[in-house]
Design an enzyme around this catalytic site. Sequence first.
Site, mmCIF file in Angstrom:
data_model
loop_
_atom_site.group_PDB
_atom_site.id
_atom_site.type_symbol
_atom_site.label_atom_id
_atom_site.label_comp_id
_atom_site.label_asym_id
_atom_site.label_seq_id
_atom_site.Cartn_x
_atom_site.Cartn_y
_atom_site.Cartn_z
ATOM 1 N N HIS A 293 0.834 -1.206 0.000
ATOM 2 C CA HIS A 293 0.000 0.000 0.000
ATOM 3 C C HIS A 293 0.871 1.260 0.000
ATOM 4 O O HIS A 293 1.902 1.320 0.682
ATOM 5 C CB HIS A 293 -0.910 0.043 1.234
ATOM 6 C CG HIS A 293 -2.128 -0.821 1.110
ATOM 7 N ND1 HIS A 293 -3.034 -0.690 0.071
ATOM 8 C CD2 HIS A 293 -2.597 -1.829 1.900
ATOM 9 C CE1 HIS A 293 -4.015 -1.567 0.233
ATOM 10 N NE2 HIS A 293 -3.771 -2.282 1.338
ATOM 11 N N CYS A 362 0.278 1.789 -5.803
ATOM 12 C CA CYS A 362 -0.710 2.622 -6.501
ATOM 13 C C CYS A 362 -0.205 4.053 -6.669
ATOM 14 O O CYS A 362 0.594 4.547 -5.880
ATOM 15 C CB CYS A 362 -2.036 2.653 -5.734
ATOM 16 S SG CYS A 362 -2.826 1.049 -5.549
ATOM 17 N N ARG A 371 -0.364 2.490 -11.581
ATOM 18 C CA ARG A 371 0.647 1.803 -10.787
ATOM 19 C C ARG A 371 2.002 2.480 -10.973
ATOM 20 O O ARG A 371 2.331 2.965 -12.059
ATOM 21 C CB ARG A 371 0.753 0.325 -11.198
ATOM 22 C CG ARG A 371 -0.502 -0.483 -10.974
ATOM 23 C CD ARG A 371 -0.802 -0.624 -9.486
ATOM 24 N NE ARG A 371 -1.987 -1.476 -9.272
ATOM 25 C CZ ARG A 371 -3.217 -1.000 -9.143
ATOM 26 N NH1 ARG A 371 -3.437 0.310 -9.231
ATOM 27 N NH2 ARG A 371 -4.220 -1.836 -8.932
#
Length: 394
Positions: A293, A362, A371
């Site tokens: 993340h 991300c 991405r």
Amino acid sequence: MTALRPERESGAAYGESFTDSYGDAGDQGTSYGQQPYEGSGALGEWYGGESYVTQAYGQQAYGDQSYGEQPYAEPYAEPYIPPADDETVALRVSAPPSAGESMRPSAASSAASAAGSPTGGRAARRKAAKRRHGRHGGTRQASEAAESGSEEQSAAPLSRVEARRQARARKASPATVASRAIGEVFITTGVLMLLFVSYQLWWTNVRAHAQADKEASSLQDDWANGKRNPGTFEPGQGFAILHIPKLDVVVPIAEGISNKKVLDRGMVGHYGEGKLKTAMPGDKTGNFGLAGHRNTHGEPFRYINRLAQGDEIVVETQDKYFVYKMASILPVTSPSNVSVLEPVPPGSGFTKAGRYITLTTCTPEFTSKYRLIVWGKMVEERPRSKGKPDALVS
């Protein structure tokens, strides 16, 4: 010196009766006592036609009345009324008595004293007013009277028409009710959104950091006790620790990229399943692919875009340290571009098979639209028995 007098007939002087010092009339037939005083003689004319009054020993005559017929009475005089004082306007002087009434000064003073009204000058009245109600006693009494009057008026019962009119005025219109409902919905929605944002940006990081730290400590304890051996790992099982010294990142690596089992718990996931399966660090060739993340849930890869060529990336396992150096970066690509995980990724600058590492996350921040890719090349494989590599020591 004697003044000159006009002569009259019948021996009467001035046509009037003369009153001696004892209040007795003169003898009949004398020059001063032939007729009584009528108020119409020369003296009456000299006094403008008014009746001439002579007082003697408490007796008097009015008009054509003879002396001594009625007792003496003083003429009526209105009592003195002092001018109103601007500062003590609350004091009031009683109305003067009617023309037929009379009050002696002593009785008036007694009544004023009994009523409590101050006697004397202006200073005495002012002091009396201050003792009773302060400097503005009159205004205070008036306000109290007005309040009591308003309370009595409000306490009065209303008619049915007035009661219905007031009830109709108090009742909100449909537009007002609708606007209030919409406002409450907006406020509630805003509060819920604020709570959700606080949960996502703050609380998820707190919880994920705690879970990741617990997993890292468990791994190191197991390695120290010899409970784990390299091999095949179950999804969600931790097997290594990732170090990025420049970003001060230390995070466990677990098998799989499941949000619930791996990523949302603050760990980094290894692409090891299905078509996205990649090599392990101990393999002789291949691409070791990791996902993490960038925001929320521990956000271990938030600042990997700050890495430059040559920055160290270290993977610690139970037996060895694998040191990589950052080689290239792909700022934006589609989430479906799985070619970045191939053994020789296109666009990475690598031209032949080797031992590589790929970090994916991300971009832009707080979205998952695209991405961000970072590639590194292994430069050192160091057994744990030789100690930590220089990248971790310094």
